[in-house]
Write a protein that holds these residues in place. Sequence first.
Motif, mmCIF file in Angstrom:
data_model
loop_
_atom_site.group_PDB
_atom_site.id
_atom_site.type_symbol
_atom_site.label_atom_id
_atom_site.label_comp_id
_atom_site.label_asym_id
_atom_site.label_seq_id
_atom_site.Cartn_x
_atom_site.Cartn_y
_atom_site.Cartn_z
ATOM 1 N N TRP A 196 0.815 -1.223 0.000
ATOM 2 C CA TRP A 196 0.000 0.000 0.000
ATOM 3 C C TRP A 196 0.846 1.269 0.000
ATOM 4 N N LYS A 197 2.135 1.127 0.261
ATOM 5 C CA LYS A 197 3.036 2.293 0.370
ATOM 6 C C LYS A 197 2.462 3.281 1.399
ATOM 7 N N MET A 198 2.587 4.593 1.174
ATOM 8 C CA MET A 198 2.115 5.569 2.165
ATOM 9 C C MET A 198 0.702 6.018 1.790
ATOM 10 N N TYR A 206 11.279 -9.698 -7.425
ATOM 11 C CA TYR A 206 12.036 -9.071 -8.517
ATOM 12 C C TYR A 206 11.180 -7.937 -9.062
ATOM 13 N N GLU A 207 11.669 -6.721 -8.852
ATOM 14 C CA GLU A 207 10.914 -5.543 -9.281
ATOM 15 C C GLU A 207 11.810 -4.622 -10.100
ATOM 16 N N PRO A 208 11.740 -4.714 -11.430
ATOM 17 C CA PRO A 208 12.524 -3.775 -12.223
ATOM 18 C C PRO A 208 12.068 -2.347 -11.907
ATOM 19 N N ILE A 240 8.064 0.065 -11.793
ATOM 20 C CA ILE A 240 7.328 0.337 -10.554
ATOM 21 C C ILE A 240 6.613 1.674 -10.634
ATOM 22 N N GLY A 241 5.303 1.619 -10.541
ATOM 23 C CA GLY A 241 4.493 2.838 -10.509
ATOM 24 C C GLY A 241 4.483 3.609 -11.821
ATOM 25 N N THR A 242 4.984 3.010 -12.887
ATOM 26 C CA THR A 242 5.097 3.724 -14.160
ATOM 27 C C THR A 242 4.001 3.347 -15.149
ATOM 28 N N GLY A 274 5.854 -4.669 -10.456
ATOM 29 C CA GLY A 274 6.065 -3.546 -11.372
ATOM 30 C C GLY A 274 4.857 -3.387 -12.263
ATOM 31 N N SER A 275 3.932 -2.513 -11.835
ATOM 32 C CA SER A 275 2.711 -2.227 -12.609
ATOM 33 C C SER A 275 1.916 -3.478 -12.947
ATOM 34 N N MET A 276 1.917 -4.439 -12.037
ATOM 35 C CA MET A 276 1.080 -5.629 -12.235
ATOM 36 C C MET A 276 -0.346 -5.241 -11.836
HETATM 37 C C1 PEP Z 1 5.538 -1.877 -5.645
HETATM 38 O O1 PEP Z 1 5.258 -0.944 -4.913
HETATM 39 O O2 PEP Z 1 6.269 -2.777 -5.230
HETATM 40 C C2 PEP Z 1 4.995 -1.891 -7.005
HETATM 41 C C3 PEP Z 1 5.292 -2.892 -7.782
HETATM 42 O O3 PEP Z 1 4.211 -0.822 -7.378
HETATM 43 P P1 PEP Z 1 3.261 -0.742 -8.689
HETATM 44 O O4 PEP Z 1 2.484 -2.038 -8.734
HETATM 45 O O5 PEP Z 1 2.412 0.432 -8.462
HETATM 46 O O6 PEP Z 1 4.163 -0.628 -9.862
#
Ligand code: PEP
Length: 250
Positions: free
Chosen positions: A10-12, A165-167, A171-173, A211-213
Motif C-alpha cells: 500500500w506504500k504511504m 524481482y521488481e525492475p 514500478i508505478g510507471t 512492477g505495474s502488475m
Molecule cells: C511496488 O510498490 O512494489 C509496485 C510494484 O508498485 P506498482 O504495482 O504500483 O508498480
Amino acid sequence: MKNKIIAGNWKMNKTRIEAEQLINALIPLVKGTKNTVVICVPFTDLCKAVKLTKGTNIHVGAQNCHWKESGAFTGEIAPSMLTELGVEYVVIGHSERRTYFGETDATVLARTKAALAAGLKPIVCIGETLEERNSGNMEKVLQRQVREGFKDVTEEELANIVVAYEPVWAIGTGVTATDEQANDAIAFVRSVFADMYGKEAAEKLYIQYGGSMNDKNAEGLLNMSEIDGGLIGGASLVAEKFAAVVNAHK
Ligand code: PEP
C-alpha cells in the motif's frame, strides 16, 4: 507449479478508516483462493489490519523494519514491535527505500536477518534501473543484489524469505515487464540462488514479480513458470483490482 504469493504494497496510502473499508471489501473477494494473500500496510494501519483479517485468509505485513531490537533510531520500527501486533511479513529493500532513504545491500541484509530472527517473513526486493538494463548490466546488478544482500542468510532462513524481482523502471510507471522479460530475469535470479544454496533450495524459493502488475496483465505473468507471485503497488489500493490479481491464478 506452486501456488502463488500475492502481496499488496500500500506504500504511504490509506488512513485507518480507508484501510478498514478496503480490507472489509477485500475479505469476501479473495476468500476462495488457493494463493497466499498478504497486505503490507502503513505502520498506523497494522493494528486494524491484524484485527480485521483475523480468521480470514489474508496475512498482514509491514513495509520496513530495523536491524536492532531497540535503541536510539528515531523513526524506525523494531521487528519485535511488529510481531507483537501479529504482523507476519515485512517488505525489505523496496526500490523506493533504496532510492529515497539510502538503503544498501548491507542494510537490506541487516534488516532481513533481524526480521528473520524475530520470526517475520521478509519480502526482499531487488531489481535493476532502466539505465542498468539498457547498458547491459541487468545481470550484474541482480547478481550483486543477491550475493551481497543474502550473504549471511542460511539455507534454513531462505525457506522463510520471499524475493520480489521488481525492475525499477516498471514500478508505478504503468510500464510492465513483458511476461518473458519477467520470467527470464527471475530465472536468472533463481540461478544465482541455486549457485549459492543449491538447486533444490532455489526451486523452493518464492520469487515474485512486481512492477505495474494489475487486473489486466496478472494472468499472463502469473502463468509463467518462474513467477511465483506478485508484489502489487497501485492495483492493491482498490479491492476489486487486487482481488482480480489474486484470483488470476487458479
Ligand atoms: C511496488 O510498490 O512494489 C509496485 C510494484 O508498485 P506498482 O504495482 O504500483 O508498480
